[in-house]
Design an enzyme around this catalytic site. Structure first.
Site, PDB file in Angstrom:
ATOM      1  N   THR A  25      53.722  62.169  38.126  1.00 30.50           N
ATOM      2  CA  THR A  25      54.609  61.839  37.091  1.00 30.50           C
ATOM      3  C   THR A  25      55.674  61.171  37.634  1.00 30.50           C
ATOM      4  O   THR A  25      56.101  61.408  38.638  1.00 30.50           O
ATOM      5  CB  THR A  25      55.069  63.289  36.261  1.00 30.50           C
ATOM      6  N   HIS A  26      55.963  60.051  36.840  1.00 35.28           N
ATOM      7  CA  HIS A  26      56.904  58.925  37.263  1.00 35.28           C
ATOM      8  C   HIS A  26      56.477  58.429  38.728  1.00 35.28           C
ATOM      9  O   HIS A  26      57.372  57.985  39.435  1.00 35.28           O
ATOM     10  CB  HIS A  26      58.495  59.562  37.477  1.00 35.28           C
TER      11      HIS A  26
ATOM     12  N   SER B 164      39.136  36.144  51.025  1.00 37.30           N
ATOM     13  CA  SER B 164      38.850  35.110  51.671  1.00 37.30           C
ATOM     14  C   SER B 164      39.390  35.134  53.115  1.00 37.30           C
ATOM     15  O   SER B 164      38.756  34.391  53.969  1.00 37.30           O
ATOM     16  CB  SER B 164      39.048  33.846  50.930  1.00 37.30           C
TER      17      SER B 164
ATOM     18  N   GLU C 281      42.080  44.916  37.766  1.00 33.87           N
ATOM     19  CA  GLU C 281      43.186  43.958  37.603  1.00 33.87           C
ATOM     20  C   GLU C 281      42.756  43.077  36.642  1.00 33.87           C
ATOM     21  O   GLU C 281      43.629  42.497  35.531  1.00 33.87           O
ATOM     22  CB  GLU C 281      43.648  43.110  38.762  1.00 33.87           C
TER      23      GLU C 281
ATOM     24  N   HIS D 191      37.205  17.926   5.513  1.00 32.07           N
ATOM     25  CA  HIS D 191      36.802  19.343   4.813  1.00 32.07           C
ATOM     26  C   HIS D 191      35.570  19.838   5.303  1.00 32.07           C
ATOM     27  O   HIS D 191      34.576  19.314   4.907  1.00 32.07           O
ATOM     28  CB  HIS D 191      36.847  19.154   3.284  1.00 32.07           C
TER      29      HIS D 191
ATOM     30  N   LYS E 164      39.731  44.022  53.265  1.00 30.07           N
ATOM     31  CA  LYS E 164      39.971  44.270  52.058  1.00 30.07           C
ATOM     32  C   LYS E 164      38.879  44.747  51.026  1.00 30.07           C
ATOM     33  O   LYS E 164      37.957  44.012  51.095  1.00 30.07           O
ATOM     34  CB  LYS E 164      40.814  42.902  51.515  1.00 30.07           C
TER      35      LYS E 164
END
Length: 434
Positions: free
Chosen positions: A145-146, A267, A279, A72, A272
């Site tokens: 939109t969409h 890597s 993310e 406890h 990139k």
């Protein structure tokens, strides 16, 4: 929470030393309050304060070792505190209290401090978004939109809407702070059977908390509100980061995350520049929503208390506070440092869409010239489809269509970008109200 996502100042609030120190302060305040109502001898209460043990790693380890015997945590903590203070004064530690009196009140005090840190971070986030909104208010970009080209908007309008939503998060966090800034020292089932209500009032006042009616535990809808405020922060950051991820795609190239000297995006592929922070923050928003679900399930407890909520909160409350703090600080840097490419955005808006973003303006001009809406719609729809299929400027297709009776001046007005964006100052005006 793993160290990677644990800001040091927020993590310290939820450390074992900080937790036991807060428990100890509640115990000492309660002993002093008991003395003020004549239950505990004043000299013993003074001795407890004077001999307050230092809560350090040794103290924490002693409590954890004692818990192996008691099974406890609060009982182990009380045993160690009483032993450090010594008898007879130490026997008045935890006098008339139940474990939740200490744990719940201390937890609420800690969450209040966590909310204060988050409110500072929210202030900075809102200001960063507001600053970028005002900076970019007149920089055009394609509204979508969409996922499809729709009509022109501006980067500033995007940032302004994020700022306004973040301000609503700030209000939600303020409300959550008010809801959680409470305490209770009312005994086993909340009826003050063995403790004077004046003790609760005195302890809460010293901690900056408001006494509230309770069972053995403080109602968990209050904690769920804190979870929601954290999850809402995550949702707002995710909204912003999802947009950044789309705008950063190679096909669009309208914005990109700041890229530091020496940073590597991949890597394997040196070219990139991935939106890794956006993310990451989208992923952490999922965790924040998950904690909210657990917090809502903690609201329903058996009778006057059970401990099904306890194990959840030991993990979820610190993690939610830590992640909300981490997410806000990273998102603030991202918003402030986001690289915007106005020329690419304008090229996508005008040439990339072949001018189709002006289709509604052409539709309304044709209706004003005397056509029915359906007639005008079918003409514009047909010519828009031809422009896209043939990769031709939409205006050129209209000019060669004998059914389009608009003058060059009327077409100029329909394709006038500044006319379509003439009211973006309304976004700036809304920011002035923050």
């Amino acid at each position: 929470m793993i160290p990677r996502y644990s800001p040091a100042d927020m993590a310290e609030l939820f450390s074992d030393t900080a937790r036991f120190a807060m428990w100890l302060e509640v115990e000492l305040l309660a002993t002093e309050a008991q003395a003020s109502v004549g239950v505990v001898p004043a000299e013993d209460a003074a001795t407890c304060r004077a001999k307050t043990p230092t809560v350090d790693d040794v103290f924490v380890n002693d409590v954890l070792e004692r818990e192996k015997v008691t099974d406890h945590d609060v009982a182990a903590f009380v045993d160690v505190v009483q032993e450090r203070i010594g008898m007879p004064a130490g026997s008045y530690i935890h006098y008339g209290l139940t474990s939740s009196d200490v744990v719940d009140t201390a937890l609420c005090a800690t969450l209040t401090k966590a909310a204060d840190l988050l409110l500072v971070d929210l202030d900075r986030f809102v200001e960063a978004l507001k600053a970028r909104a005002l900076e970019l208010m007149d920089v055009p970009v394609t509204g979508r939109t969409h996922g499809m080209h729709a009509e022109p908007t501006t980067f500033g309008a995007k940032f302004a809407l994020w700022a306004l939503q973040a301000d609503r998060d700030r209000r939600r966090m303020r409300a959550a702070r008010a809801a959680i800034a409470v305490g209770k020292l009312s005994g086993a089932v909340g009826t003050f059977s063995n403790i004077d209500p004046a003790v609760e009032a005195q302890v809460c006042a010293a901690l900056g908390l408001t006494p509230v009616p309770a069972t053995q535990v403080i109602a968990r809808d209050r904690h769920a509100e804190f979870f929601y405020a954290c999850a809402s922060v995550g949702a707002t950051v995710e909204l912003m980061c999802t947009e950044i991820r789309h705008l950063a795609r190679s096909e669009l190239g309208e914005a990109e995350e700041p890229f530091g000297a020496g940073q590597k995006g991949s890597s394997a592929m040196p070219h990139k520049r991935n939106p890794i922070l956006s993310e990451r923050l989208c992923g952490l928003a999922r965790l924040l929503r998950g904690y909210l679900g657990a917090g809502l399930e903690d609201v329903a407890l058996w009778h006057e208390r059970d401990i099904s909520h306890s194990s959840v909160e030991r993990v979820a409350l610190p993690d939610a506070a830590l992640l909300a703090c981490y997410v806000l600080r990273k998102a603030t840097g991202l918003a402030a440092g986001l690289v915007v490419h106005p020329a690419r955005a304008l090229d996508n808006l005008t040439n990339g869409s072949f001018g189709l973003v002006f289709s509604q303006s052409v539709l309304l001009a044709l209706v004003s010239s005397g056509l029915t809406r359906d007639q005008a719609y079918r003409i514009v729809q047909r010519d828009a489809r031809a422009a896209w299929a043939e990769r031709r400027p939409f205006r050129e297709v209209l000019e060669f269509d004998p059914e389009v009776s608009l003058s060059p001046a009327q077409l100029d007005e329909a394709f006038d970008l500044s006319r379509m964006l003439r009211h973006v100052d309304r976004f700036a005006a809304a920011l002035g109200e923050l």
